[in-house]
Design a protein around this motif. Structure first.
Motif, PDB file in Angstrom:
ATOM      1  N   TYR A 249       0.824  -1.204   0.000  1.00 45.52           N
ATOM      2  CA  TYR A 249       0.000   0.000   0.000  1.00 45.52           C
ATOM      3  C   TYR A 249       0.859   1.255   0.000  1.00 45.52           C
ATOM      4  O   TYR A 249       2.080   1.199   0.144  1.00 45.52           O
ATOM      5  CB  TYR A 249      -0.963   0.003   1.202  1.00 45.52           C
ATOM      6  CG  TYR A 249      -0.331   0.351   2.541  1.00 45.52           C
ATOM      7  CD1 TYR A 249       0.524  -0.534   3.199  1.00 45.52           C
ATOM      8  CD2 TYR A 249      -0.585   1.572   3.155  1.00 45.52           C
ATOM      9  CE1 TYR A 249       1.087  -0.210   4.432  1.00 45.52           C
ATOM     10  CE2 TYR A 249      -0.025   1.904   4.386  1.00 45.52           C
ATOM     11  CZ  TYR A 249       0.814   1.008   5.015  1.00 45.52           C
ATOM     12  OH  TYR A 249       1.380   1.337   6.219  1.00 45.52           O
ATOM     13  N   GLU A 250       0.190   2.371  -0.179  1.00 51.24           N
ATOM     14  CA  GLU A 250       0.823   3.698  -0.086  1.00 51.24           C
ATOM     15  C   GLU A 250      -0.156   4.649   0.587  1.00 51.24           C
ATOM     16  O   GLU A 250      -1.378   4.466   0.472  1.00 51.24           O
ATOM     17  CB  GLU A 250       1.114   4.275  -1.488  1.00 51.24           C
ATOM     18  CG  GLU A 250       2.489   4.020  -2.044  1.00 51.24           C
ATOM     19  CD  GLU A 250       3.622   4.610  -1.191  1.00 51.24           C
ATOM     20  OE1 GLU A 250       3.496   5.749  -0.715  1.00 51.24           O
ATOM     21  OE2 GLU A 250       4.615   3.910  -1.003  1.00 51.24           O
TER      22      GLU A 250
ATOM     23  N   HIS B   1       6.364   9.008  -4.132  1.00 56.21           N
ATOM     24  CA  HIS B   1       5.446   7.968  -3.639  1.00 56.21           C
ATOM     25  C   HIS B   1       5.298   6.845  -4.671  1.00 56.21           C
ATOM     26  O   HIS B   1       5.252   5.666  -4.308  1.00 56.21           O
ATOM     27  CB  HIS B   1       4.078   8.569  -3.309  1.00 56.21           C
ATOM     28  CG  HIS B   1       4.025   9.224  -1.960  1.00 56.21           C
ATOM     29  ND1 HIS B   1       3.890   8.517  -0.790  1.00 56.21           N
ATOM     30  CD2 HIS B   1       4.119  10.522  -1.592  1.00 56.21           C
ATOM     31  CE1 HIS B   1       3.887   9.347   0.241  1.00 56.21           C
ATOM     32  NE2 HIS B   1       4.023  10.573  -0.214  1.00 56.21           N
TER      33      HIS B   1
ATOM     34  N   LEU C 180       6.151   2.984  -4.280  1.00 51.40           N
ATOM     35  CA  LEU C 180       5.150   1.964  -4.637  1.00 51.40           C
ATOM     36  C   LEU C 180       5.792   0.897  -5.523  1.00 51.40           C
ATOM     37  O   LEU C 180       5.644  -0.310  -5.292  1.00 51.40           O
ATOM     38  CB  LEU C 180       3.980   2.631  -5.367  1.00 51.40           C
ATOM     39  CG  LEU C 180       2.900   1.699  -5.911  1.00 51.40           C
ATOM     40  CD1 LEU C 180       2.056   1.143  -4.779  1.00 51.40           C
ATOM     41  CD2 LEU C 180       1.993   2.429  -6.899  1.00 51.40           C
TER      42      LEU C 180
ATOM     43  N   SER D  86       8.060  -1.330  -3.556  1.00 52.25           N
ATOM     44  CA  SER D  86       7.309  -2.302  -2.745  1.00 52.25           C
ATOM     45  C   SER D  86       6.798  -3.434  -3.637  1.00 52.25           C
ATOM     46  O   SER D  86       6.880  -4.608  -3.270  1.00 52.25           O
ATOM     47  CB  SER D  86       6.114  -1.625  -2.064  1.00 52.25           C
ATOM     48  OG  SER D  86       6.537  -0.671  -1.119  1.00 52.25           O
TER      49      SER D  86
ATOM     50  N   ASN E  56       3.295  -3.881 -11.538  1.00 51.12           N
ATOM     51  CA  ASN E  56       2.491  -2.675 -11.335  1.00 51.12           C
ATOM     52  C   ASN E  56       1.312  -2.703 -12.305  1.00 51.12           C
ATOM     53  O   ASN E  56       1.501  -2.737 -13.519  1.00 51.12           O
ATOM     54  CB  ASN E  56       3.370  -1.430 -11.572  1.00 51.12           C
ATOM     55  CG  ASN E  56       2.735  -0.179 -10.996  1.00 51.12           C
ATOM     56  OD1 ASN E  56       1.519  -0.091 -10.879  1.00 51.12           O
ATOM     57  ND2 ASN E  56       3.566   0.781 -10.636  1.00 51.12           N
TER      58      ASN E  56
ATOM     59  N   TRP F 231      -1.939   6.318 -12.650  1.00 51.67           N
ATOM     60  CA  TRP F 231      -2.047   6.564 -11.202  1.00 51.67           C
ATOM     61  C   TRP F 231      -2.388   8.030 -10.936  1.00 51.67           C
ATOM     62  O   TRP F 231      -3.261   8.350 -10.129  1.00 51.67           O
ATOM     63  CB  TRP F 231      -0.729   6.214 -10.476  1.00 51.67           C
ATOM     64  CG  TRP F 231      -0.548   4.753 -10.198  1.00 51.67           C
ATOM     65  CD1 TRP F 231       0.444   3.938 -10.656  1.00 51.67           C
ATOM     66  CD2 TRP F 231      -1.387   3.917  -9.367  1.00 51.67           C
ATOM     67  NE1 TRP F 231       0.278   2.667 -10.173  1.00 51.67           N
ATOM     68  CE2 TRP F 231      -0.830   2.623  -9.382  1.00 51.67           C
ATOM     69  CE3 TRP F 231      -2.546   4.142  -8.628  1.00 51.67           C
ATOM     70  CZ2 TRP F 231      -1.391   1.555  -8.681  1.00 51.67           C
ATOM     71  CZ3 TRP F 231      -3.118   3.083  -7.931  1.00 51.67           C
ATOM     72  CH2 TRP F 231      -2.538   1.807  -7.966  1.00 51.67           C
TER      73      TRP F 231
ATOM     74  N   GLN G 165      -4.023   0.520  -2.390  1.00 49.78           N
ATOM     75  CA  GLN G 165      -3.617  -0.833  -2.029  1.00 49.78           C
ATOM     76  C   GLN G 165      -3.691  -1.733  -3.251  1.00 49.78           C
ATOM     77  O   GLN G 165      -4.638  -1.649  -4.030  1.00 49.78           O
ATOM     78  CB  GLN G 165      -4.573  -1.338  -0.936  1.00 49.78           C
ATOM     79  CG  GLN G 165      -4.385  -2.780  -0.582  1.00 49.78           C
ATOM     80  CD  GLN G 165      -5.214  -3.194   0.622  1.00 49.78           C
ATOM     81  OE1 GLN G 165      -5.372  -2.444   1.575  1.00 49.78           O
ATOM     82  NE2 GLN G 165      -5.752  -4.379   0.575  1.00 49.78           N
TER      83      GLN G 165
END
Ligand code: PDD
Length: 287
Positions: free
Chosen positions: A35-36, A51, A55, A58, A66, A73, A94
């Motif tokens: 999540y972010e 961010h 992301l 992660s 992605n 996004w 998420q």
């Protein structure tokens, strides 16, 4: 603005009560997702590039592709801000490994579940900024990859709850005698006029607020070091702060029932807090 918040789920914008996820979603069954949390000031996303890079890191860390590119996004999150009335908001997004029969191995050809929501971002209570908050130290019981913003937050939840039950706002975590971070924040101390925060590693989340504070201190000539902080230094610290997208830069004035420094928010915090607020105001004006 509609009374009910609008959320994004798998390509659709929906009233929150209509957004449904299967009980077989791997986020629900395995906490298999990341999540972010991204603040928006005056309707503008704060440090979006940073961010989205975190992301991606992660996602790479848990081997998930992605599902969207950065332009998509930006569009989705911007739309969510608009549909929820603009202004200051905190966006939560998420991504999970999707819906599949329960089996630990990755499911083949399963689309990710993509969810995003937005909540009003309220300024931190002025009384708290004046008094500072209490924190306690606890052993960092988390796994080895705390740099991944995983939705598996049970250790963080338990640590935060333990702090709350002891009348503290945050738990400062210690691993092998060194400070890592808070249960949902990064940690700074001021020692002999120098700002210090632990260096990035697998043992802490590379906070976007943390990075900005380091950057702003350098830009404004305030000495700042990214270095290991032994637990014993906490007791001797002149100032202590926590940072996060939701709490910004918050002074800790009591640690384990003892005053930190003078027991009030310190001058270095006041300076960095002001610098941070002007940086935010510029975002509001110019994006
Ligand atoms: N948490 N460390 C941890 C473990 C965190 O969960 C967070 C933020 C941070 C600060 O990162 P940033 O400055 O990018 O917000 C550090 C978010 C806010 C949350 O889980 O709600």
């Amino acid at each position: 603005m509609s009374a009910e918040p609008i959320v994004y789920l798998n390509g659709e914008f929906l009233p929150q009560s209509q957004a449904k996820v299967s009980v077989l979603d791997r986020g629900f069954v395995f906490a298999d997702g990341i999540y972010e949390v991204i603040p928006a000031y005056g309707g503008r996303l704060f440090r979006l590039g940073e961010h989205l890079q975190r992301l991606q890191n992660s996602l790479d860390g848990v081997r998930l592709a992605n599902p969207l590119d950065d332009i998509e996004w930006d569009r989705i999150l911007g739309e969510l801000i608009k549909r929820n009335g603009g202004g200051d908001q905190s966006l939560y997004l998420q991504i999970t490994r999707g819906v599949a029969k329960r089996d630990h191995g990755f499911p083949p050809d399963t689309p990710a579940t993509v969810f995003a929501m937005s909540n009003p971002l309220k300024p931190v209570d002025a009384a708290l900024l004046k008094s500072g908050v209490k924190a306690i130290t606890l052993e960092d019981i988390r796994w080895r990859f705390c740099n991944i913003k995983s939705i598996a937050l049970l250790p963080n939840v338990l640590l935060r709850q333990q702090a709350l039950e002891q009348g503290a706002a945050e738990a400062i975590l210690i691993r092998n005698g060194l400070v890592t971070e808070g249960s949902a924040s990064n940690v700074f101390i001021v020692r002999k006029g120098v700002i210090m925060t632990p260096p990035k590693s697998e043992f802490l989340l590379p906070g976007i607020t943390r990075d900005l504070i380091v950057e702003l201190s350098q830009r404004h000539g305030v000495p700042c070091e990214e270095r290991d902080i032994p637990e014993a230094w906490l007791e001797e610290a002149d100032e202590m702060w926590l940072s996060s997208s939701l709490k910004e830069l918050l002074p800790i004035t009591t640690l384990n029932d003892k005053s930190v420094g003078s027991g009030s928010p310190g001058p270095v915090w006041a300076k960095m807090f002001d610098i941070f607020q002007s940086f935010k105001d510029d975002i509001r004006k110019t994006g």
